[in-house]
Design a protein around this motif. Structure first.
Motif, PDB file in Angstrom:
ATOM      1  N   GLU A 168      -9.601 -50.970 -26.175  1.00  0.00           N
ATOM      2  CA  GLU A 168      -8.664 -50.488 -25.165  1.00  0.00           C
ATOM      3  C   GLU A 168      -8.451 -51.169 -23.891  1.00  0.00           C
ATOM      4  OE1 GLU A 168      -7.714 -46.186 -27.101  1.00  0.00           O
ATOM      5  OE2 GLU A 168      -9.256 -46.317 -25.681  1.00  0.00           O
ATOM      6  N   ARG A 169      -9.667 -51.330 -23.032  1.00  0.00           N
ATOM      7  CA  ARG A 169      -9.531 -51.772 -21.925  1.00  0.00           C
ATOM      8  C   ARG A 169      -9.360 -53.230 -21.883  1.00  0.00           C
ATOM      9  NH1 ARG A 169     -13.857 -54.693 -19.870  1.00  0.00           N
ATOM     10  NH2 ARG A 169     -15.288 -53.672 -21.306  1.00  0.00           N
ATOM     11  N   LEU A 170      -9.818 -54.057 -23.154  1.00  0.00           N
ATOM     12  CA  LEU A 170      -9.627 -55.369 -23.254  1.00  0.00           C
ATOM     13  C   LEU A 170      -8.388 -55.882 -23.807  1.00  0.00           C
ATOM     14  CD1 LEU A 170     -13.420 -56.445 -24.123  1.00  0.00           C
ATOM     15  CD2 LEU A 170     -12.405 -57.109 -22.229  1.00  0.00           C
ATOM     16  N   LEU A 171      -7.792 -55.349 -24.781  1.00  0.00           N
ATOM     17  CA  LEU A 171      -6.780 -55.752 -25.581  1.00  0.00           C
ATOM     18  C   LEU A 171      -5.553 -55.151 -25.182  1.00  0.00           C
ATOM     19  CD1 LEU A 171      -8.562 -55.996 -28.798  1.00  0.00           C
ATOM     20  CD2 LEU A 171      -8.239 -57.839 -27.104  1.00  0.00           C
ATOM     21  N   GLY A 172      -5.442 -54.010 -24.315  1.00  0.00           N
ATOM     22  CA  GLY A 172      -4.117 -53.614 -23.642  1.00  0.00           C
ATOM     23  C   GLY A 172      -3.483 -52.462 -24.470  1.00  0.00           C
ATOM     24  N   PRO A 173      -2.317 -52.050 -24.094  1.00  0.00           N
ATOM     25  CA  PRO A 173      -1.655 -50.639 -24.203  1.00  0.00           C
ATOM     26  C   PRO A 173      -1.183 -50.890 -25.753  1.00  0.00           C
ATOM     27  CG  PRO A 173      -0.259 -52.056 -22.663  1.00  0.00           C
ATOM     28  CD  PRO A 173      -1.536 -52.679 -22.825  1.00  0.00           C
ATOM     29  N   GLY A 189     -14.745 -67.133 -30.667  1.00  0.00           N
ATOM     30  CA  GLY A 189     -14.157 -68.262 -30.631  1.00  0.00           C
ATOM     31  C   GLY A 189     -14.997 -69.501 -30.520  1.00  0.00           C
ATOM     32  N   GLY A 190     -16.279 -69.113 -31.173  1.00  0.00           N
ATOM     33  CA  GLY A 190     -17.214 -70.369 -31.333  1.00  0.00           C
ATOM     34  C   GLY A 190     -18.092 -70.451 -30.205  1.00  0.00           C
ATOM     35  N   HIS A 191     -17.690 -69.604 -29.045  1.00  0.00           N
ATOM     36  CA  HIS A 191     -18.551 -69.861 -27.988  1.00  0.00           C
ATOM     37  C   HIS A 191     -19.722 -68.822 -27.771  1.00  0.00           C
ATOM     38  CE1 HIS A 191     -15.782 -72.905 -26.643  1.00  0.00           C
ATOM     39  NE2 HIS A 191     -14.802 -72.336 -26.882  1.00  0.00           N
ATOM     40  N   PHE A 192     -20.869 -68.903 -27.255  1.00  0.00           N
ATOM     41  CA  PHE A 192     -21.802 -68.169 -26.870  1.00  0.00           C
ATOM     42  C   PHE A 192     -21.324 -67.106 -25.832  1.00  0.00           C
ATOM     43  CE2 PHE A 192     -25.477 -66.775 -24.290  1.00  0.00           C
ATOM     44  CZ  PHE A 192     -26.037 -65.846 -25.312  1.00  0.00           C
ATOM     45  N   SER A 193     -21.526 -65.765 -25.861  1.00  0.00           N
ATOM     46  CA  SER A 193     -21.043 -64.708 -25.118  1.00  0.00           C
ATOM     47  C   SER A 193     -22.527 -63.959 -24.437  1.00  0.00           C
ATOM     48  CB  SER A 193     -20.358 -63.473 -25.650  1.00  0.00           C
ATOM     49  OG  SER A 193     -20.417 -62.558 -24.763  1.00  0.00           O
ATOM     50  N   HIS A 194     -23.140 -63.439 -25.301  1.00  0.00           N
ATOM     51  CA  HIS A 194     -24.453 -62.664 -24.844  1.00  0.00           C
ATOM     52  C   HIS A 194     -25.336 -62.449 -26.007  1.00  0.00           C
ATOM     53  CE1 HIS A 194     -21.488 -59.780 -26.214  1.00  0.00           C
ATOM     54  NE2 HIS A 194     -22.475 -58.889 -26.247  1.00  0.00           N
ATOM     55  N   ALA A 195     -26.458 -61.947 -25.361  1.00  0.00           N
ATOM     56  CA  ALA A 195     -27.610 -61.443 -26.429  1.00  0.00           C
ATOM     57  C   ALA A 195     -28.290 -60.083 -26.100  1.00  0.00           C
ATOM     58  CB  ALA A 195     -28.597 -62.802 -26.642  1.00  0.00           C
ATOM     59  N   ILE A 196     -28.810 -59.513 -27.229  1.00  0.00           N
ATOM     60  CA  ILE A 196     -29.576 -58.194 -27.067  1.00  0.00           C
ATOM     61  C   ILE A 196     -30.776 -58.411 -28.000  1.00  0.00           C
ATOM     62  CG2 ILE A 196     -27.689 -56.796 -26.168  1.00  0.00           C
ATOM     63  CD1 ILE A 196     -27.650 -55.560 -29.155  1.00  0.00           C
ATOM     64  N   HIS A 212     -21.000 -54.344 -23.501  1.00  0.00           N
ATOM     65  CA  HIS A 212     -21.396 -53.739 -22.118  1.00  0.00           C
ATOM     66  C   HIS A 212     -22.525 -54.501 -21.544  1.00  0.00           C
ATOM     67  CE1 HIS A 212     -23.061 -51.417 -25.267  1.00  0.00           C
ATOM     68  NE2 HIS A 212     -24.325 -50.877 -24.663  1.00  0.00           N
ATOM     69  N   PHE A 213     -23.136 -55.293 -22.512  1.00  0.00           N
ATOM     70  CA  PHE A 213     -24.229 -56.212 -22.179  1.00  0.00           C
ATOM     71  C   PHE A 213     -23.779 -57.664 -21.981  1.00  0.00           C
ATOM     72  CE2 PHE A 213     -26.717 -53.132 -24.639  1.00  0.00           C
ATOM     73  CZ  PHE A 213     -27.757 -52.742 -23.607  1.00  0.00           C
ATOM     74  N   ALA A 214     -22.388 -57.988 -22.134  1.00  0.00           N
ATOM     75  CA  ALA A 214     -21.999 -59.062 -21.794  1.00  0.00           C
ATOM     76  C   ALA A 214     -21.736 -59.233 -20.527  1.00  0.00           C
ATOM     77  CB  ALA A 214     -20.671 -59.189 -22.463  1.00  0.00           C
ATOM     78  N   PRO A 215     -22.261 -60.574 -19.668  1.00  0.00           N
ATOM     79  CA  PRO A 215     -21.823 -60.811 -18.206  1.00  0.00           C
ATOM     80  C   PRO A 215     -20.456 -60.638 -17.838  1.00  0.00           C
ATOM     81  CG  PRO A 215     -23.542 -62.584 -19.310  1.00  0.00           C
ATOM     82  CD  PRO A 215     -22.792 -61.517 -20.265  1.00  0.00           C
ATOM     83  N   ASP A 216     -19.684 -61.114 -18.752  1.00  0.00           N
ATOM     84  CA  ASP A 216     -18.229 -60.921 -18.203  1.00  0.00           C
ATOM     85  C   ASP A 216     -17.554 -59.734 -18.893  1.00  0.00           C
ATOM     86  OD1 ASP A 216     -17.937 -61.299 -20.923  1.00  0.00           O
ATOM     87  OD2 ASP A 216     -16.846 -63.146 -21.043  1.00  0.00           O
ATOM     88  N   GLU A 217     -18.232 -58.754 -19.372  1.00  0.00           N
ATOM     89  CA  GLU A 217     -17.860 -57.440 -19.696  1.00  0.00           C
ATOM     90  C   GLU A 217     -16.849 -57.538 -21.084  1.00  0.00           C
ATOM     91  OE1 GLU A 217     -16.369 -55.577 -16.184  1.00  0.00           O
ATOM     92  OE2 GLU A 217     -18.227 -54.878 -15.889  1.00  0.00           O
ATOM     93  N   GLY A 218     -16.798 -58.561 -21.717  1.00  0.00           N
ATOM     94  CA  GLY A 218     -15.975 -58.717 -22.816  1.00  0.00           C
ATOM     95  C   GLY A 218     -14.893 -59.664 -22.665  1.00  0.00           C
ATOM     96  N   SER A 219     -14.720 -60.520 -21.466  1.00  0.00           N
ATOM     97  CA  SER A 219     -13.344 -61.246 -21.243  1.00  0.00           C
ATOM     98  C   SER A 219     -13.300 -62.280 -22.508  1.00  0.00           C
ATOM     99  CB  SER A 219     -13.319 -61.937 -20.026  1.00  0.00           C
ATOM    100  OG  SER A 219     -13.445 -60.828 -18.931  1.00  0.00           O
ATOM    101  N   LEU A 220     -14.348 -62.990 -22.670  1.00  0.00           N
ATOM    102  CA  LEU A 220     -14.604 -64.169 -23.690  1.00  0.00           C
ATOM    103  C   LEU A 220     -14.010 -63.659 -24.969  1.00  0.00           C
ATOM    104  CD1 LEU A 220     -15.238 -67.189 -24.278  1.00  0.00           C
ATOM    105  CD2 LEU A 220     -17.563 -66.232 -24.786  1.00  0.00           C
ATOM    106  N   PHE A 221     -14.528 -62.407 -25.412  1.00  0.00           N
ATOM    107  CA  PHE A 221     -14.024 -61.697 -26.668  1.00  0.00           C
ATOM    108  C   PHE A 221     -12.172 -61.709 -26.765  1.00  0.00           C
ATOM    109  CE2 PHE A 221     -12.623 -57.894 -28.489  1.00  0.00           C
ATOM    110  CZ  PHE A 221     -12.622 -57.817 -29.773  1.00  0.00           C
ATOM    111  N   ALA A 222     -11.737 -61.170 -25.548  1.00  0.00           N
ATOM    112  CA  ALA A 222     -10.472 -60.881 -25.443  1.00  0.00           C
ATOM    113  C   ALA A 222      -9.589 -62.179 -25.328  1.00  0.00           C
ATOM    114  CB  ALA A 222     -10.122 -60.217 -24.127  1.00  0.00           C
ATOM    115  N   ASP A 223     -10.219 -63.323 -25.027  1.00  0.00           N
ATOM    116  CA  ASP A 223      -9.792 -64.697 -24.826  1.00  0.00           C
ATOM    117  C   ASP A 223      -9.733 -65.228 -26.351  1.00  0.00           C
ATOM    118  OD1 ASP A 223      -9.244 -64.585 -22.058  1.00  0.00           O
ATOM    119  OD2 ASP A 223     -10.974 -65.772 -21.838  1.00  0.00           O
ATOM    120  N   ALA A 224     -10.580 -64.830 -26.951  1.00  0.00           N
ATOM    121  CA  ALA A 224     -10.673 -65.640 -28.358  1.00  0.00           C
ATOM    122  C   ALA A 224      -9.875 -64.698 -29.181  1.00  0.00           C
ATOM    123  CB  ALA A 224     -11.980 -65.178 -29.144  1.00  0.00           C
TER     124      ALA A 224
END
Length: 302
Positions: free
Chosen positions: A25-30, A182-189, A267-279
């Motif tokens: 909800e935060r990343l993809l809007g209303p 989108g083929g780009h590394f985001s984060h790891a746990i 919540h572990f992503a450095p960008d808090e999920g922006s890369l996901f939303a962009d993809a």
């Protein structure tokens, strides 16, 4: 604004999915809507359908595959594509990735599990402790750790099952998960089971920690994604989680490729999920471009 639908668990599914829901909800809007995968209603008006929360689909496999058939037949905009979801639903895909050169956890597929098959698997895999699980599963449903003198659980007898060696590193070092959007590394746990358990899921007491992805873990993840693209001709996927564990020699081996409904631990992503939303937005743009090109081609032919 883009209209996006996220498919969610069936209404009677018990696991709490409020945290990922809040992230999306935060990343993809209303204009985001959540629809149970078991009764999604009309989806043709959406710019993109994401099956990110179809937790529990393994409990109604015919219904799940019927939904994928419907989505594909209707040509609905999916991410990830229906052909990827269908392929990824059955962990027999591990054999295909292994044949393609990806280092997977050694895996046997037994069409009808029995005590004799268990004895044979111990000999073939050279492991006294085995993990036995359904090939279509999630959340460790129907997954068993079987010791050298343990009988086959009654629930597994006669069932189609996967058999793998138990790798002690899962308790000592943890299971690693790497996330690509989108083929780009985001984060790891890393995920760690509770003392005395082998399952890393939160409902069994497992815990997660954010980590810096080792270079060899990234190499493993990217090899698995490249092999998947070669097998399915799917291009970069909107989202992917690659789960792996070290073997006795310290080499990473693929446990699972999660392309349907993985917890993304944003919540572990450095960008808090922006890369996901962009993809997700890039996928919507690509779908719109294909539609425009298709319409232009049709108009030209007229």
């Amino acid at each position: 604004m883009s209209k996006i639908a996220i498919l969610t668990p069936a209404p009677d599914y018990w696991e709490n999915w409020s945290l990922p829901k809040a992230h999306y909800e935060r990343l993809l809007g209303p204009d985001l809507e959540f629809r149970p995968w078991t009764q999604p209603s009309e989806l043709s008006g959406f710019d993109l359908v994401l099956p990110l929360l179809t937790w529990g689909y393994q409990r109604d496999v015919p219904g799940w595959f019927a939904l994928l058939d419907h989505l594909e037949a209707e040509g609905l905009p999916m991410a990830n594509p229906a052909k990827v979801l269908r392929w990824n639903s059955d962990k027999a895909y591990l054999a295909e990735l292994s044949a393609a050169g990806v280092a997977t956890v050694p895996t046997l597929i037994r069409e009808s599990m029995s005590d004799a098959a268990l004895v044979s698997a111990r000999e073939i895999l050279e492991s006294p402790r085995l993990v036995v699980k359904p090939p279509i599963s999630g959340g460790a449903d129907g997954t068993y750790l079987i010791g050298p003198s343990d009988p086959l659980p009654a629930e597994a007898v006669g069932q189609r099952m996967l058999v793998q060696p138990y790798l002690p590193a899962i308790a000592e070092d943890g299971e690693y998960s790497l996330f690509y959007f989108g083929g780009h590394f985001s984060h790891a746990i890393s995920k760690h089971p509770a003392d005395g358990d082998f399952r890393v899921q939160e409902q069994f007491g497992g815990v997660e920690r954010g980590i810096d992805a080792p270079d060899d873990a990234k190499a493993m993840a990217e090899a698995a994604l490249a092999a998947t693209d070669k097998l399915l001709d799917c291009g970069p996927l909107t989202y992917a989680r690659i789960d792996m564990v070290r073997d006795s020699e310290g080499k990473f081996r693929l446990m699972e490729l999660e392309l349907i409904e993985p917890s993304l631990f944003l919540h572990f992503a450095p960008d808090e999920g922006s890369l996901f939303a962009d993809a997700v937005r890039e996928q919507i743009s690509a779908i719109r471009c294909r539609r425009l090109n298709s319409k232009s081609a049709q108009d030209y032919n007229l």
